[in-house]
Structures are given as structure tokens and as C-alpha cells.
Design an enzyme around this catalytic site. Structure first.
Site, PDB file in Angstrom:
ATOM      1  N   SER A 238     -21.715   0.467  23.060  1.00  0.00           N
ATOM      2  CA  SER A 238     -22.522   0.935  24.230  1.00  0.00           C
ATOM      3  C   SER A 238     -22.966  -0.246  25.249  1.00  0.00           C
ATOM      4  O   SER A 238     -23.270  -1.288  24.570  1.00  0.00           O
ATOM      5  CB  SER A 238     -23.767   1.862  24.140  1.00  0.00           C
ATOM      6  OG  SER A 238     -24.496   1.908  25.359  1.00  0.00           O
TER       7      SER A 238
ATOM      8  N   HIS B  58     -27.285   8.931  21.305  1.00  0.00           N
ATOM      9  CA  HIS B  58     -27.650   7.832  22.354  1.00  0.00           C
ATOM     10  C   HIS B  58     -27.399   8.301  23.733  1.00  0.00           C
ATOM     11  O   HIS B  58     -27.940   8.211  24.892  1.00  0.00           O
ATOM     12  CB  HIS B  58     -26.800   6.531  21.872  1.00  0.00           C
ATOM     13  CG  HIS B  58     -26.667   5.590  23.109  1.00  0.00           C
ATOM     14  ND1 HIS B  58     -25.906   5.640  24.244  1.00  0.00           N
ATOM     15  CD2 HIS B  58     -27.596   4.405  23.496  1.00  0.00           C
ATOM     16  CE1 HIS B  58     -25.955   4.781  25.021  1.00  0.00           C
ATOM     17  NE2 HIS B  58     -27.084   4.065  24.683  1.00  0.00           N
ATOM     18  N   ASN B  59     -25.844   8.707  24.022  1.00  0.00           N
ATOM     19  CA  ASN B  59     -25.433   9.199  25.418  1.00  0.00           C
ATOM     20  C   ASN B  59     -26.226  10.377  25.774  1.00  0.00           C
ATOM     21  O   ASN B  59     -26.566  10.635  26.798  1.00  0.00           O
ATOM     22  CB  ASN B  59     -23.966   9.581  25.324  1.00  0.00           C
ATOM     23  CG  ASN B  59     -23.402   8.574  25.401  1.00  0.00           C
ATOM     24  OD1 ASN B  59     -23.501   7.387  25.024  1.00  0.00           O
ATOM     25  ND2 ASN B  59     -22.093   8.517  25.850  1.00  0.00           N
TER      26      ASN B  59
ATOM     27  N   LYS C  39     -23.852   7.565  18.288  1.00  0.00           N
ATOM     28  CA  LYS C  39     -23.284   7.407  20.040  1.00  0.00           C
ATOM     29  C   LYS C  39     -23.653   8.322  20.661  1.00  0.00           C
ATOM     30  O   LYS C  39     -24.060   8.244  22.036  1.00  0.00           O
ATOM     31  CB  LYS C  39     -22.138   6.407  19.855  1.00  0.00           C
ATOM     32  CG  LYS C  39     -21.687   6.203  21.216  1.00  0.00           C
ATOM     33  CD  LYS C  39     -22.402   5.350  22.049  1.00  0.00           C
ATOM     34  CE  LYS C  39     -21.903   4.890  23.390  1.00  0.00           C
ATOM     35  NZ  LYS C  39     -21.592   5.658  24.243  1.00  0.00           N
TER      36      LYS C  39
ATOM     37  N   GLU D 288     -29.378   9.031  26.923  1.00  0.00           N
ATOM     38  CA  GLU D 288     -28.958   8.439  28.119  1.00  0.00           C
ATOM     39  C   GLU D 288     -29.079   9.468  29.487  1.00  0.00           C
ATOM     40  O   GLU D 288     -29.904   9.334  30.254  1.00  0.00           O
ATOM     41  CB  GLU D 288     -27.737   7.878  28.089  1.00  0.00           C
ATOM     42  CG  GLU D 288     -27.113   7.281  29.442  1.00  0.00           C
ATOM     43  CD  GLU D 288     -25.673   6.805  28.948  1.00  0.00           C
ATOM     44  OE1 GLU D 288     -25.457   5.962  28.103  1.00  0.00           O
ATOM     45  OE2 GLU D 288     -24.722   7.133  29.745  1.00  0.00           O
TER      46      GLU D 288
HETATM   47  C1  6PG Z   1     -22.500   3.484  27.132  1.00  0.00           C
HETATM   48  C2  6PG Z   1     -22.207   4.864  28.171  1.00  0.00           C
HETATM   49  C3  6PG Z   1     -21.027   5.288  28.091  1.00  0.00           C
HETATM   50  C4  6PG Z   1     -20.742   6.517  28.914  1.00  0.00           C
HETATM   51  C5  6PG Z   1     -20.992   6.405  30.284  1.00  0.00           C
HETATM   52  C6  6PG Z   1     -20.553   7.745  30.968  1.00  0.00           C
HETATM   53  O1  6PG Z   1     -23.079   3.827  26.385  1.00  0.00           O
HETATM   54  O2  6PG Z   1     -22.088   2.671  27.631  1.00  0.00           O
HETATM   55  O3  6PG Z   1     -22.937   6.060  27.513  1.00  0.00           O
HETATM   56  O4  6PG Z   1     -20.258   5.332  26.770  1.00  0.00           O
HETATM   57  O5  6PG Z   1     -19.280   6.840  28.820  1.00  0.00           O
HETATM   58  O6  6PG Z   1     -22.288   6.417  30.770  1.00  0.00           O
HETATM   59  O7  6PG Z   1     -20.980   8.907  30.813  1.00  0.00           O
HETATM   60  P1  6PG Z   1     -20.761  10.053  31.557  1.00  0.00           P
HETATM   61  O8  6PG Z   1     -19.535  10.115  32.714  1.00  0.00           O
HETATM   62  O9  6PG Z   1     -20.679  11.474  30.715  1.00  0.00           O
HETATM   63  O10 6PG Z   1     -22.000   9.974  32.382  1.00  0.00           O
END
Ligand code: 6PG
Length: 485
Positions: free
Chosen positions: A131, A189-190, A186, A193
Site C-alpha cells: 500500500s 486496509h482498503n 490488505k 480506506e
Molecule cells: C493502496 C490502495 C490501492 C487501491 C486504490 C484504489 O493501499 O495503495 O488501497 O491498493 O487499489 O486505492 O482503490 P479503489 O479503486 O477501489 O478506490
């Protein structure tokens, strides 16, 4: 003697290229390969020019021949089919003890399957979260590896040296656990996010539409918030975005269509939370909020037909901005508490031994959700590694207590103004539900028993005994089976 590579990396899109440059900066020799071969030469003559620690390969055979044994090959290709295809292409060239690493956003069940498939062939496998976007990959990402534990010593040195470091110099990378554990963490984490981004967007809409603040004013608000408890990468970039103007002086944020995209990791988190029966409501709301945003045309039509509230904000704007900050902080605590609840249940379900403080440390730097706040979560798990829920930690309990009046004011005011705050509101609803010793599910159980003889347990009897009432006098006394999923 021909120079040999410490590791090979397949997939020279921006993340792959930047990881190679990062490894090269740390003294490792990397063999670069890409399915479209012209990309290899472009890279060697471009960003990698002049570096003798970056070697190019024009076939998989050549790539493998350039590696020290046991060979380590990292895939930075699109999640899904491409990973399986490369595994099959690599297999004939590898021997027992070699290692394949998948650094994409793969779905964890695929990683579980691939770890087993390759272990049966004597090949080690790691599925790792990486990430931090382009910048992270280049100068220090957060790395979350899981897979075959025997593989970890082979790659630990490289991963921990290229990873982001905390202020104390600790690498934001450690072994997460068996098979799909790294990709699971991960994925979570997303999901978090998504939740963090949605909370920020709701705060923005409330300030923009409820308080009438300008972009410049909101830029200052977020920049100020970034100096305190909310100090984080996502708040920082939000301040930057709100202050950014194009050549004509227009704020670019106002030119962007309000229809959000998504690549699936947030959705996977929501789906998995339903499968495991963990109420990860905030992430789910964040995913649905993106879905609702994508219904742009329908919303435009509805906006002309469906009436909302006529109320306008009256009161002290500055004091309300502080209420919003506190509401965001309290909601964020709920979101992380839910995310950690999910990981705890997943560890039970999939047989992983997750170190929750370790996860917080990996997220402390390098990744998209990096923040001061994650340092506090790490401390909470250091104080009590068996902590069952973050909300019960003294520090977080104290913050929620001090934020609570603001949090309730903000949600109530948004309802009054007709401004949607799904993530703030679900966080508060979860908080009120979680701290409620007697929910209305007694009535729900009665309803199930009334129409379907599904039975219920009683407050005055031991758990595990099931009762049925003949509610209408006309139903039978036979009950349905009592399984629950
Ligand atoms: C990271 C992000 C990455 C992710 C993008 C796009 O940890 O660097 O989580 O892995 O792919 O943020 O995610 P979305 O297109 O689903 O918003």
C-alpha cells in the site's frame, strides 16, 4: 562473472517500476520483466538508466537464468487471471524451494488456493498487500505479506529494507500469517480506506452545503485538523485538493463529476463481513455511498422531484466545525473497531494467528490510511494484546466520551438539514447498539417464532434451550429446526 539478481519483478506498470527502483536504492539487484517486452527496454532506457543493479530480461527463461537461487519472483500484475497465468508460465522454470510473490490486490481466497497449489509442487508462495500508491512504492510502502511461512526468511530482508519506517525506525512490514492472511489484512486496509474517505467526504458536504464554507475555508479547516488527532495522509491530501486551482483559478475539485469508481476491495470487505456475521457497518455504508454516487443521472432526476428539508443552519459555524471534527474522530474510532473485529473473526474462521498491534504498526506508515491515530491503536494493543474491542480501550473510550455530544449534534443537525451522513450516522448507531444491553431482538425472535415456529431462547432459562409458543392458538406445537447461519 555475470551479475545475478536477488529478485525478479514482473509487471512494469508504475507500481512495479517504483518497487524495482526502491529495491535498487537499497542495494538489491533486480531483474525486470514485462509481458509486453518493449516496456522492459523503455524502463531500462528511462527511469532505470545508469543503474547496474537493474537488469532487463526479454523472456521468462532469461529472467530465471539471471537469478540467484533460491529464485524469488515478484508479480506486480493485475489481480485475477493474470496471476494464475504467470504462475503457470513460471512453473516449468522453477525448482523446489523457489518463491513466487504476488504483490497485487488479490482476493484472499485466491491466495489461499495458490499457496496450497504451489506448496504441493514444492514452490513457496507469498501473497502480499502493498500500500501507498506510486509514491509509497518508490520511497517506502507498507507491506503486508502472508502465505507459506517458510518463504518469509527468504524475502524478509528485502521487504523490511524497502518498506516505510515509523518515527522510531520500525519497518511497516512484518509477517502477517499463513496463506491468505496478508491479502486479507490488505483488503481490510482498503475497506478502512473507503470508510476514512467517506467520512472526510461527508464532513466536506456538511461544511459545503450545510455551513456554506468555501473551498478555501475548508482547505484551512482540513489543514488545521491535520495538526491534531486527525493527522493523517488522507486529511492532508484533502486539504491540498481543496486548495488546488487550475490555471484559470478554478478549484479543480468543483470540476470533478460526483460519481465514484471502485475496484472491488471495499466491496470484498463488506461481503466478507456479511459472510462472517460481523457488523462492519461503516465500510458497507462507504461502499454503498459510492454506488449511490454512481447513479448520477437518477439522482439528478430525483433532485427535481423529491423534496427535502427547508431548514437552514443557524448558529455558530466555527463551533459547529469543531463538532464535525469530533464527530469524524469518534466515527473513525468505530470504523477501526469494526475493522479489527472483522480481522479477529477472520483469524478464527481461517485459522490465522494475527498480531493486531503488528497490523496497526504496518499501517502506521507508508500506506494510504497512515496516521497518528494508528500509533494510538498500536499502543492500545501493546497495553492489552487480548483487547476484544478497541472501543473498550481506556484511551479510545475517553475520546469517544469527549466527542459524544458533538457527534450526536452533528448527526441530528444533518438529519434536520437533509444532508446525507451515512457513515457518521451508522457509526453512531453501531455505538449505541454495541453499548445496549437489551436490544429489541426479543421482539424479532417472537416474530420469527410467530410466523415460522423458529423458536427462541428465554432470559430466565440457560442459553441453548429453545422454546416455541403457539401464538394464535391455531398453530401446532411443532417447532422448526433451530440452526442459525
Ligand atoms: C493502496 C490502495 C490501492 C487501491 C486504490 C484504489 O493501499 O495503495 O488501497 O491498493 O487499489 O486505492 O482503490 P479503489 O479503486 O477501489 O478506490
Amino acid at each position: 562473472m555475470e551479475k545475478k539478481g536477488d529478485i525478479a519483478l514482473i509487471g512494469l506498470a508504475v507500481m512495479g517500476q517504483n518497487l524495482i527502483l526502491n529495491m535498487s536504492d537499497h542495494g538489491y539487484t533486480v531483474v525486470a520483466f514485462n509481458r509486453t517486452l518493449s516496456k522492459v527496454d523503455e524502463f531500462l532506457q528511462g527511469a532505470a538508466k545508469g543503474r547496474d543493479t537493474i537488469l532487463g530480461a526479454h523472456s521468462l527463461e532469461e529472467m530465471i537464468g539471471l537469478l540467484k537461487k533460491p529464485r524469488k519472483v515478484m508479480l506486480m500484475v493485475k489481480a485475477g487471471k493474470a496471476v494464475d497465468e504467470f504462475i503457470e508460465l513460471l512453473l516449468p522454470h522453477l525448482e523446489a524451494g523457489d518463491l513466487i510473490i504476488d504483490g497485487g490486490n488479490s482476493h484472499f481466497p485466491d491466495t489461499i488456493r495458490r499457496t496450497k497449489y504451489l506448496a504441493d509442487k514444492g514452490i513457496l508462495y507469498i501473497g502480499t498487500g502493498v500500500s501507498g500508491g506510486e509514491e509509497g512504492a518508490r520511497h517506502g510502502p507498507s507491506i503486508m505479506p502472508g502465505g507459506n511461512p517458510a518463504a518469509w526468511p527468504l524475502i524478509k530482508g528485502i521487504f523490511q529494507s524497502i518498506a516505510a519506517k515509523t518515527a522510531d525506525g520500525e519497518p511497516c512490514c512484518d509477517w502477517v500469517g499463513e496463506d491468505g492472511a496478508g491479502h486479507y489484512v490488505k483488503m481490510t486496509h482498503n475497506g478502512i480506506e473507503y470508510g476514512d474517505m467517506q467520512l472526510i467526504c461527508e464532513a466536506y458536504q456538511l461544511m459545503r452545503d450545510g455551513l456554506g464554507l468555501t473551498n478555501q475555508e475548508m482547505h484551512s479547516v482540513f489543514a488545521e485538523w491535520n495538526k491534531g488527532e486527525l493527522d493523517s495522509y488522507l486529511i492532508e491530501i484533502t486539504a491540498d485538493i481543496l486548495g488546488y486551482r487550475d490555471e484559470s483559478g478554478t478549484h479543480v475539485v468543483d470540476l470533478i463529476l460526483d460519481s465514484a469508481g471502485q475496484k472491488g476491495t471495499g466491496k470484498w470487505t463488506g461481503i466478507n463481513s456479511l459472510e462472517l456475521g460481523v457488523p462492519v457497518t461503516l465500510i458497507a455504508e462507504a461502499v454503498y455511498a459510492r454506488c449511490l454516487s454512481a447513479l448520477k443521472d437518477e439522482r439528478v432526476t430525483a433532485s427535481k422531484l423529491l423534496k427535502g428539508s427547508q431548514a437552514v443552519f443557524q448558529g455558530d459555524r466555527q463551533a459547529f466545525v469543531e463538532d464535525i471534527r469530533k464527530a469524524l474522530l469518534a466515527s473513525k474510532i468505530v470504523s477501526y473497531a469494526q475493522g479489527f473485529m472483522l480481522m479477529r473473526e477472520a483469524a478464527r474462521e481461517y485459522g490465522w494467528n494475527l498480531n493486531y498491534g503488528g497490523v496497526a504498526l504496518m499501517w502506521r506508515g507508508g500506506c494510504i490510511i497512515r496516521s497518528v491515530f494508528l500509533g494510538k491503536i498500536k499502543q492500545a494493543y501493546d497495553r492489552n494484546p487480548a483487547l476484544s474491542n478497541l472501543l473498550l480501550d481506556d484511551y479510545f473510550r475517553g475520546i469517544i466520551e469527549s466527542c459524544q455530544p458533538s457527534w450526536r449534534r452533528v448527526v441530528a443537525k444533518a438529519v434536520e438539514l437533509g444532508i446525507p451522513l451515512p457513515a457518521f450516522a451508522t457509526a453512531l448507531a453501531f455505538y449505541d447498539g454495541y453499548r445496549c444491553a437489551r436490544l429489541p431482538a426479543n421482539l424479532l425472535q417472537a416474530q420469527r417464532d410467530y410466523f415460522g415456529a423458529h423458536t427462541y431462547e428465554r432470559v430466565d432459562r440457560a442459553r441453548g434451550q429453545h422454546f416455541h409458543t403457539n401464538w394464535t392458538g391455531t398453530g401446532g406445537s411443532v417447532s422448526a429446526s433451530t440452526y442459525t447461519v
